[in-house]
Design an enzyme around this catalytic site. Structure first.
Site, short mmCIF file in Angstrom:
data_model
loop_
_atom_site.label_atom_id
_atom_site.label_comp_id
_atom_site.label_asym_id
_atom_site.label_seq_id
_atom_site.Cartn_x
_atom_site.Cartn_y
_atom_site.Cartn_z
N LEU A 213 -62.02 -34.64 146.96
CA LEU A 213 -62.69 -34.53 148.20
C LEU A 213 -63.52 -33.50 148.49
O LEU A 213 -64.74 -33.38 149.12
CB LEU A 213 -61.99 -34.88 149.28
CG LEU A 213 -62.42 -35.47 150.82
CD1 LEU A 213 -63.45 -36.53 150.62
CD2 LEU A 213 -61.06 -35.77 151.69
N GLY A 214 -62.99 -32.18 148.34
CA GLY A 214 -63.80 -30.86 148.46
C GLY A 214 -63.54 -30.31 149.82
O GLY A 214 -64.53 -29.96 150.59
N HIS B 262 -40.63 -32.94 132.33
CA HIS B 262 -39.69 -31.83 132.12
C HIS B 262 -38.66 -32.45 131.25
O HIS B 262 -37.96 -31.66 130.60
CB HIS B 262 -39.04 -31.60 133.39
CG HIS B 262 -38.07 -32.68 133.98
ND1 HIS B 262 -38.34 -33.38 134.94
CD2 HIS B 262 -36.65 -32.89 133.72
CE1 HIS B 262 -37.22 -34.06 135.44
NE2 HIS B 262 -36.25 -33.69 134.44
N GLY C 186 -29.47 -35.81 133.34
CA GLY C 186 -29.61 -36.72 132.08
C GLY C 186 -30.27 -38.03 132.41
O GLY C 186 -30.74 -38.87 131.72
N ASN C 187 -30.18 -38.40 133.89
CA ASN C 187 -30.99 -39.51 134.32
C ASN C 187 -32.48 -39.36 134.48
O ASN C 187 -33.26 -40.35 134.80
CB ASN C 187 -30.30 -39.76 135.78
CG ASN C 187 -29.22 -40.74 135.83
OD1 ASN C 187 -28.00 -40.44 136.19
ND2 ASN C 187 -29.26 -41.93 135.42
N SER C 188 -32.88 -38.21 134.26
CA SER C 188 -34.43 -37.92 134.51
C SER C 188 -35.03 -38.99 133.56
O SER C 188 -34.81 -39.05 132.14
CB SER C 188 -34.65 -36.68 134.06
OG SER C 188 -34.73 -35.56 135.05
N GLU D 258 -35.15 -31.82 120.63
CA GLU D 258 -34.71 -30.51 119.96
C GLU D 258 -35.85 -29.71 120.02
O GLU D 258 -37.10 -29.93 119.90
CB GLU D 258 -34.39 -30.65 118.45
CG GLU D 258 -32.92 -31.49 118.43
CD GLU D 258 -32.40 -31.45 117.02
OE1 GLU D 258 -33.44 -30.99 115.93
OE2 GLU D 258 -31.44 -32.15 116.58
N THR E 11 -36.23 -38.77 138.79
CA THR E 11 -36.85 -37.44 138.61
C THR E 11 -35.88 -36.35 138.92
O THR E 11 -35.76 -35.20 138.24
CB THR E 11 -38.34 -37.32 139.28
OG1 THR E 11 -38.84 -38.32 138.69
CG2 THR E 11 -38.79 -36.05 139.00
N ALA E 12 -35.43 -36.07 140.32
CA ALA E 12 -34.78 -35.04 140.67
C ALA E 12 -33.78 -35.38 141.68
O ALA E 12 -33.52 -36.71 142.25
CB ALA E 12 -35.81 -33.98 141.22
N ILE E 13 -32.89 -34.33 141.95
CA ILE E 13 -32.01 -34.59 143.10
C ILE E 13 -31.56 -33.43 143.87
O ILE E 13 -32.18 -32.27 143.42
CB ILE E 13 -30.41 -34.96 142.49
CG1 ILE E 13 -30.01 -33.66 141.32
CG2 ILE E 13 -30.34 -36.05 141.80
CD1 ILE E 13 -28.74 -33.64 140.99
N ASP F 181 -45.20 -34.93 136.90
CA ASP F 181 -43.95 -34.96 136.06
C ASP F 181 -43.79 -36.38 135.35
O ASP F 181 -42.78 -36.73 135.10
CB ASP F 181 -42.77 -34.51 136.88
CG ASP F 181 -41.34 -34.25 135.96
OD1 ASP F 181 -41.94 -33.62 134.92
OD2 ASP F 181 -40.40 -34.43 136.49
#
Length: 507
Positions: free
Chosen positions: A302-303, A141, A245-247, A86, A263-265, A171
């Site tokens: 590493l630079g 997220h 909702g699977n995240s 919430e 994470t994502a689709i 993430d």
């Protein structure tokens, strides 16, 4: 009718929506027995010792594990939790905004401005218990900006949770039960590096708030990067059905080990269309341990500025056709790369004994290593194989680089139609925010629309540092070296805080 474009959708669900149900599997199809599978998948005697025979034996073992899948799921299901969040959001609202009696959505009676109103926004996601003491892995997220977080166990019990730490760049977020029960069951970590293409995996989570949902699929690809989802991407791609909702939920192998965090689709509709992405467990575990121990993630540095090796760039750098690696377009002074002798135009082929073929792959390898780690780096310089050893620095040591504005008016001779050049001076340096380390160069002050220079993708504000691997300090230098080229020109540019190589036609 125009087709909707593909989009990357994060999988935490917020609010209420209606969704079309997925097609259910055929209930008439029954699983064969373990004995039937072994007989059906046994290799031919003539092939038993060959590669095909070995593949069949592995497939047979996997099929046998599939028969035990209900037991595996039953074992790991208690380790997957639902996450309800919430958060308070402020918005302008008015009871007269949609009233049949009129009014304005931002004004109340007599034109008095309405004050912003607070409302509670709810979110849904998933998480995985990875420590019986109450540590939970999920996506950043899922819980970002949340005021309260509640965890729901598989048996329906609910508990409050607190944030241990987050890493938006990957993430990943780590939560802790505020009052953990004594019977929490932690999932075992698996080796995500050992996953094979087409290996079966199971996604477990709470899509659309439907708790304890299980879907079966395969590993479609590994090492997916450059998706634009987060800064550090090394995703496992799967066709196991995952949805909003699977995240934060679990991607497990057929041994019930955690191999990824969903994470994502990739979707046109925002729902499942066969392409899902999960953070490998090896990456997630390292980040989690760092967050638990220190509250932050320390990444190696590493630079160097790097770019992809294209066929045109390989030809311009005189690299062999078989060369694979990442091109160094700049080396930051006093960096680990500078101290080990890396230079512009070098092609990094491996680091810490592992080959690299893309900028994202090198970025992940370095970023996932701890500062102070000793690594060997292999590279090609003018076609010659070289090696060096260095100690990775910390990203906090990297100096910030500002991006430059557009160019300034002015004209000078140039080798390309529509291109105006001017040698760097103090005024141009300040306007373009060129760092002191770049001691000389030639600024692009104007590019005529529709000209040859515009077609070559040159931009006002670019600073030409080299032409054909030789430094330039005046428009005459640029013209002379450009006109002396045959076929193509290799140009090193400073553009908006980065140095990049470009291969351009000589005429």
């Amino acid at each position: 009718m125009r087709k909707a474009p593909w989009m990357i959708a994060m999988l935490a669900a917020t609010g209420v929506a209606c969704f079309q149900p997925e097609t259910s599997p055929d209930p008439e199809v029954s699983a064969p027995t373990a004995e039937e599978v072994r007989v059906a998948m046994s290799p031919h005697p003539d092939e038993a010792a060959g590669p095909t025979g070995r593949d069949l034996q592995v497939s047979s073992a996997e099929m046998a594990m599939r028969l035990e899948l209900p037991d595996v799921v039953e074992k790991v299901m208690p380790s997957v939790v639902g996450i309800n969040t919430e958060r308070s959001v402020r918005q302008m609202a008015s009871p007269f905004g949609r009233s049949p009696f009129g009014g304005h959505p931002f004004f109340g009676p007599r034109g008095v401005p309405q004050q912003p109103q607070e409302r509670v926004q709810e979110g849904l996601g998933s998480g995985v218990i990875v420590d019986a003491e109450g540590i939970v892995l999920t996506n950043n997220h899922v819980i970002e900006g949340a005021d309260t977080i509640r965890l729901t166990l598989d048996d329906g019990r609910e508990f409050e949770a607190e944030v241990v730490g987050t890493d938006p760049q990957s993430d990943i977020a780590v939560l802790r039960f505020m009052e953990a029960p004594d019977d929490l069951k932690a999932i075992a970590f698996g080796d995500s590096d050992a996953l094979r293409l087409a290996e079966s995996v199971v996604a477990i989570g709470n899509p659309f708030g439907l708790s304890s949902t299980v879907t079966l699929g395969i590993v479609s690809a590994k090492g997916r990067g450059n998706m634009g989802i987060v800064d550090y991407e090394d995703f496992i791609q799967t066709d196991a059905a995952i949805n909003p909702g699977n995240s934060g939920g679990a991607l497990v192998n057929l041994r019930g080990e955690l191999v990824g965090i969903n994470t994502a689709i990739l979707s046109k509709s925002g729902g499942y269309q066969g392409v899902g992405f999960a953070i490998p467990s090896k990456m997630a575990r390292g980040i989690m341990e760092s967050l638990v121990e220190t509250g932050k993630v320390s990444r190696g540095w590493l630079g160097v500025m790097i770019q992809e090796l294209t066929p045109q760039l390989a030809s311009a750098l005189e690299l062999p056709e078989s060369a694979r690696g990442v091109v160094v377009s700049d080396v930051q002074p006093e960096s680990p790369a500078a101290r080990t002798g890396l230079q512009r135009g070098d092609l990094i082929t491996s680091i810490a004994g592992r080959s690299v073929t893309s900028p994202g792959e090198l970025k992940n390898r370095v970023g996932m290593a701890q500062p102070g780690t000793e690594v060997e780096i292999a590279y090609l310089r003018e076609g010659q194989a070289m090696k060096g050893h260095l100690q990775l620095g910390a990203q906090e040591d990297a100096a910030g680089v500002a991006s430059g504005p557009g160019g300034t008016p002015g004209f000078a001779p140039s080798p390309v139609d529509g291109l105006s050049l001017q040698a760097l001076n103090d005024e141009l340096r300040a306007q373009l925010r060129v760092p002191p380390a770049l001691r000389q160069g030639v600024a692009v002050t104007d590019v005529a629309p529709g000209s040859e220079a515009a077609r070559l993708r040159l931009r006002p504000g670019d600073v030409i540092l080299e032409v054909n691997r030789r430094p330039v300090s005046s428009p005459a230098d640029v013209s002379q070296r450009w006109q002396a080229s045959r076929g193509q020109v290799l140009v090193l540019l400073y553009r908006q805080g980065a140095t990049i190589f470009m291969t351009l036609p000589a005429n």
